[in-house]
Design a protein around this motif. Structure first.
Motif, mmCIF file in Angstrom:
data_model
loop_
_atom_site.group_PDB
_atom_site.id
_atom_site.type_symbol
_atom_site.label_atom_id
_atom_site.label_comp_id
_atom_site.label_asym_id
_atom_site.label_seq_id
_atom_site.Cartn_x
_atom_site.Cartn_y
_atom_site.Cartn_z
ATOM 1 N N VAL A 204 0.866 -1.178 0.000
ATOM 2 C CA VAL A 204 0.000 0.000 0.000
ATOM 3 C C VAL A 204 0.905 1.231 0.000
ATOM 4 C CG1 VAL A 204 -1.786 1.296 1.202
ATOM 5 C CG2 VAL A 204 -1.808 -1.220 1.275
ATOM 6 N N LEU A 205 0.856 1.995 -1.083
ATOM 7 C CA LEU A 205 1.630 3.234 -1.173
ATOM 8 C C LEU A 205 0.708 4.410 -0.850
ATOM 9 C CD1 LEU A 205 4.285 4.688 -1.916
ATOM 10 C CD2 LEU A 205 3.404 4.838 -4.267
ATOM 11 N N VAL A 206 1.012 5.117 0.233
ATOM 12 C CA VAL A 206 0.215 6.268 0.645
ATOM 13 C C VAL A 206 0.851 7.526 0.045
ATOM 14 C CG1 VAL A 206 -0.722 7.546 2.599
ATOM 15 C CG2 VAL A 206 -0.326 5.073 2.802
ATOM 16 N N GLU A 207 0.089 8.211 -0.821
ATOM 17 C CA GLU A 207 0.632 9.419 -1.455
ATOM 18 C C GLU A 207 0.907 10.491 -0.405
ATOM 19 O OE1 GLU A 207 -1.760 10.947 -4.561
ATOM 20 O OE2 GLU A 207 -1.486 9.209 -5.886
ATOM 21 N N PRO A 208 1.903 11.362 -0.677
ATOM 22 C CA PRO A 208 2.231 12.418 0.288
ATOM 23 C C PRO A 208 1.036 13.287 0.674
ATOM 24 C CG PRO A 208 3.953 12.231 -1.357
ATOM 25 C CD PRO A 208 2.857 11.323 -1.802
ATOM 26 N N GLY A 209 0.092 13.469 -0.226
ATOM 27 C CA GLY A 209 -1.081 14.270 0.119
ATOM 28 C C GLY A 209 -2.025 13.583 1.074
ATOM 29 N N GLY A 210 -1.925 12.277 1.147
ATOM 30 C CA GLY A 210 -2.722 11.520 2.102
ATOM 31 C C GLY A 210 -4.108 11.171 1.646
ATOM 32 N N GLY A 211 -4.577 11.662 0.522
ATOM 33 C CA GLY A 211 -5.950 11.387 0.104
ATOM 34 C C GLY A 211 -6.079 10.211 -0.827
ATOM 35 N N ARG A 212 -4.964 9.615 -1.205
ATOM 36 C CA ARG A 212 -5.025 8.505 -2.146
ATOM 37 C C ARG A 212 -3.986 7.455 -1.767
ATOM 38 N NH1 ARG A 212 -4.350 9.999 -8.316
ATOM 39 N NH2 ARG A 212 -6.367 10.960 -7.861
ATOM 40 N N VAL A 213 -4.384 6.169 -1.953
ATOM 41 C CA VAL A 213 -3.458 5.056 -1.752
ATOM 42 C C VAL A 213 -3.436 4.213 -3.021
ATOM 43 C CG1 VAL A 213 -3.800 4.980 0.751
ATOM 44 C CG2 VAL A 213 -5.238 3.551 -0.738
ATOM 45 N N HIS A 214 -2.329 3.520 -3.244
ATOM 46 C CA HIS A 214 -2.173 2.642 -4.407
ATOM 47 C C HIS A 214 -1.947 1.225 -3.885
ATOM 48 C CE1 HIS A 214 -1.609 6.034 -7.287
ATOM 49 N NE2 HIS A 214 -1.271 6.641 -6.155
ATOM 50 N N ILE A 215 -2.776 0.269 -4.358
ATOM 51 C CA ILE A 215 -2.754 -1.106 -3.866
ATOM 52 C C ILE A 215 -2.156 -2.024 -4.917
ATOM 53 C CG2 ILE A 215 -4.121 -2.988 -2.920
ATOM 54 C CD1 ILE A 215 -4.198 -0.450 -1.234
ATOM 55 N N HIS B 187 -6.892 4.282 -4.947
ATOM 56 C CA HIS B 187 -8.167 4.423 -4.247
ATOM 57 C C HIS B 187 -8.142 5.744 -3.484
ATOM 58 C CE1 HIS B 187 -9.746 0.272 -4.756
ATOM 59 N NE2 HIS B 187 -8.451 -0.064 -4.773
ATOM 60 N N GLU B 188 -9.248 6.474 -3.563
ATOM 61 C CA GLU B 188 -9.380 7.695 -2.780
ATOM 62 C C GLU B 188 -9.670 7.328 -1.324
ATOM 63 O OE1 GLU B 188 -8.787 10.668 -4.015
ATOM 64 O OE2 GLU B 188 -8.437 9.758 -5.996
ATOM 65 N N VAL B 189 -8.949 7.943 -0.402
ATOM 66 C CA VAL B 189 -9.109 7.642 1.029
ATOM 67 C C VAL B 189 -9.239 8.961 1.781
ATOM 68 C CG1 VAL B 189 -8.068 6.597 3.064
ATOM 69 C CG2 VAL B 189 -7.760 5.525 0.825
ATOM 70 N N LEU C 219 -6.464 2.209 7.785
ATOM 71 C CA LEU C 219 -6.096 1.092 6.925
ATOM 72 C C LEU C 219 -5.662 -0.077 7.809
ATOM 73 C CD1 LEU C 219 -3.943 2.588 4.021
ATOM 74 C CD2 LEU C 219 -5.932 1.115 3.748
ATOM 75 N N LEU C 220 -6.170 -1.275 7.518
ATOM 76 C CA LEU C 220 -5.819 -2.460 8.297
ATOM 77 C C LEU C 220 -5.229 -3.505 7.368
ATOM 78 C CD1 LEU C 220 -5.889 -3.960 11.025
ATOM 79 C CD2 LEU C 220 -8.160 -4.821 10.386
ATOM 80 N N LEU C 221 -3.977 -3.874 7.621
ATOM 81 C CA LEU C 221 -3.302 -4.941 6.893
ATOM 82 C C LEU C 221 -3.007 -6.067 7.883
ATOM 83 C CD1 LEU C 221 -2.366 -2.068 5.533
ATOM 84 C CD2 LEU C 221 -0.844 -3.534 4.214
ATOM 85 N N LEU C 222 -3.157 -7.310 7.447
ATOM 86 C CA LEU C 222 -2.982 -8.435 8.366
ATOM 87 C C LEU C 222 -2.590 -9.682 7.605
ATOM 88 C CD1 LEU C 222 -6.246 -10.235 8.913
ATOM 89 C CD2 LEU C 222 -6.384 -7.881 8.073
#
Length: 560
Positions: free
Chosen positions: A431-442, A481-483, A489-492
């Motif tokens: 999961v890459l969280v963009e510096p702006g924080g509003g979008r992640v890439h899965i 994905h817009e977040v 975010l939960l990863l397990l």
């Protein structure tokens, strides 16, 4: 030569059952002159009643029964004696002056008699027949008792080898000693981690139908095994038995208010066993009165030796497991990066005690493109899986710091596995969280999908999937994905929710509901998930939870 010939031929209590007073007197006098104790009965009912009311310790060892009785035949009396479990072992000798035909003797023997004498009988013939019947019956009872105890030894050995921790081992050892010797028993052993002296007393086997007595686990004085070793074995190896007085036992094992082990009526047989010098011994104690002969001492010593070997195996496994877990933890991050606008919490729980370790891992890396979160699992449970986990995690860090996008990271990790670890597969979710924080890439290579909880409490899985690593298959570009700010975010890894025999979709649905109702604080969230799903699991568990910003705020940029 058998060590028991004199004991097998020793005098006994004999019941003489005859309705003729003269015959009873004559037979009784012959037996008394030979040293036997005689009890008399005049008919079948009186004889059976005498046996029924006699305590086990005072039960006659042999019955001489006249065939012609006024109320029932001697054959019927014999059948009833043999049908009662308390008296089935008693030898029965039929005597008769009238029922002397071959058919009479045959019927008597077929209906349970051990011998058949026809009058007139010589005194020497009667006493010799009594001695022979006693000798055979005693040898048979001793053989049956030994067979029963050997079976109990086998069962007890399996139980101590099946123990999974120090407490269950000590319980199994105490239960085994109680069953083997039909005696109260106490087991004392140091736990495999070397921290606790466990002491378990057991009562003798309960009568049929009686309730199971409560069993108490006590933690003994750390010096208790040293004190007991002074009574037997010392610092040697092997096994040794010592007989203590009741006062000596209480002084050694019942100090400091620990009265749980005061279960013996008198003298105590203490056996200690040790397999290696420098290791603490295992101690078993039983009622000394149960050690009747060499067979009993040998069986008790064998049980103690089996307990010592089982505990040594358990201790070695525990030490190896602790060492491997320590090694495994060195492969995991020692800290998480401090990223403005992102809060993180992690949990790593090894599988239940004595289960093999797995290859679960997590990672959080600051990259030029943003914060990269990763979670993964190497197939298999072994030290090799843990080592491969370390290799994959370090390779991921190296590739990520170079600035590669998630698709390229998966492609390079796949190539690394195919080249260096063929036949090994790994699941990874990036999961890459963009510096702006509003979008992640899965970018997901066959792993449990990440679960998102939005600020309004709604939840959803980000379900994009690709193939596992290690199969040399292409990987698709990461999916954005817009977040909203304030999302969690939960990863397990699957060890948290996977249950053998249950549908994984059902477990994922339960996780979704739990996340929606869980506390907002990440540390509390992780604890809630472990309490709800993580008890007694046989697979490792890794959890990485991240909150991205807060509602209405942006996440700061990351250093390159």
């Amino acid at each position: 030569m058998s060590p028991h010939p004199h004991a097998d031929s020793a005098v006994a209590t004999v019941m003489v059952l005859d309705d003729n007073d003269t015959n009873r007197y004559i037979v009784g006098s012959w037996l008394r002159r030979a040293g036997h104790t005689v009890v008399e009965a005049a008919d079948g009912a009186e004889g059976l009643a005498l046996l029924a009311k006699s305590p086990d310790a005072l039960l006659p060892e042999l019955a001489i029964v006249d065939v012609r009785l006024p109320d029932m035949s001697g054959f019927e009396v014999c059948e009833q004696i043999k049908a009662d479990p308390r008296t089935a072992h008693l030898p029965v000798i039929h005597v008769s002056a009238t029922a002397i035909e071959v058919s009479d003797r045959t019927q008597g023997l077929h209906r349970g008699a051990d011998a058949y004498l026809s009058e007139p009988i010589a005194p020497d013939e009667l006493t010799a027949t009594v001695t022979a019947a006693l000798r055979y019956a005693r040898a048979r009872r001793r053989a049956e008792r030994l067979a029963t105890r050997v079976a109990a030894l086998n069962s007890s050995t399996l139980a101590v080898y099946g123990a999974r921790d120090g407490e269950s081992f000590t319980h199994a050892a105490a239960a085994g000693a109680a069953a083997l010797m039909d005696s109260p028993a106490v087991a004392v052993a140091l736990s495999p981690d070397g921290q606790t002296v466990n002491l378990v007393p057991r009562q003798a086997n309960r009568p049929r139908g009686a309730a199971e007595p409560p069993v108490t686990l006590a933690h003994g004085d750390p010096r208790l095994l040293d004190v007991l070793s002074e009574k037997a074995l010392g610092d040697g190896t092997g096994t040794e038995i010592a007989v203590l007085s009741g006062a000596e036992w209480r002084e050694a094992a019942c100090r400091d208010g620990n009265r749980h082990s005061d279960v013996f009526p008198d003298r105590v047989a203490l056996v200690l066993a040790r397999t290696k010098r420098g290791r603490p011994p295992v101690a078993l104690a039983v009622d000394a009165a149960t050690l009747v002969g060499a067979d009993d001492r040998e069986l008790l010593s064998q049980l103690a030796q089996a307990c010592a070997l089982a505990l040594e195996a358990l201790r070695s496994h525990s030490e190896e497991h602790a060492l491997v877990l320590a090694l495994q933890r060195t492969f995991l991050p020692d800290r998480l990066p401090d990223v403005p606008g992102v809060d993180m919490a992690v949990r790593y729980e090894p599988a239940a005690d004595l289960a093999e370790i797995g290859g679960d891992f997590y990672e959080a890396i600051e990259t030029p493109a943003g914060l990269l979160l990763a979670i993964g699992d190497v197939a298999g449970h072994s030290l090799k899986a843990a080592m491969i986990m370390g290799e994959v995690r370090h390779a991921l860090r190296a590739y990520a710091i170079e600035g590669h996008d998630p698709q390229t990271l998966l492609t390079r990790l796949d190539a690394l596995l195919v080249r260096l670890r063929p036949s090994i597969t790994v699941t990874v979710c990036l999961v890459l969280v963009e510096p702006g924080g509003g979008r992640v890439h899965i970018a997901n290579a066959g792993h449990i999908p990440p679960l998102v909880r939005h600020p309004d409490g709604s939840t959803r899985y980000l379900t994009e999937h690709g193939p596992l690593l290690g199969l040399s298959l292409p990987h698709a570009p990461a999916v954005p994905h817009e977040v909203p700010g304030g999302s969690t975010l939960l990863l397990l890894t699957d060890g948290l929710i996977e249950v053998p025999g249950e549908d994984l979709d059902d477990s994922m649905a339960a996780l979704d509901r739990t996340l929606a109702a869980s506390p907002p604080e990440l540390e509390e969230l992780c604890d809630t998930l472990l309490d709800t799903f993580g008890k007694g699991k046989t697979d490792d568990i890794a959890i990485l939870a991240a909150r991205i910003g807060s509602p209405g705020t942006a996440v700061g940029g990351y250093g390159g």
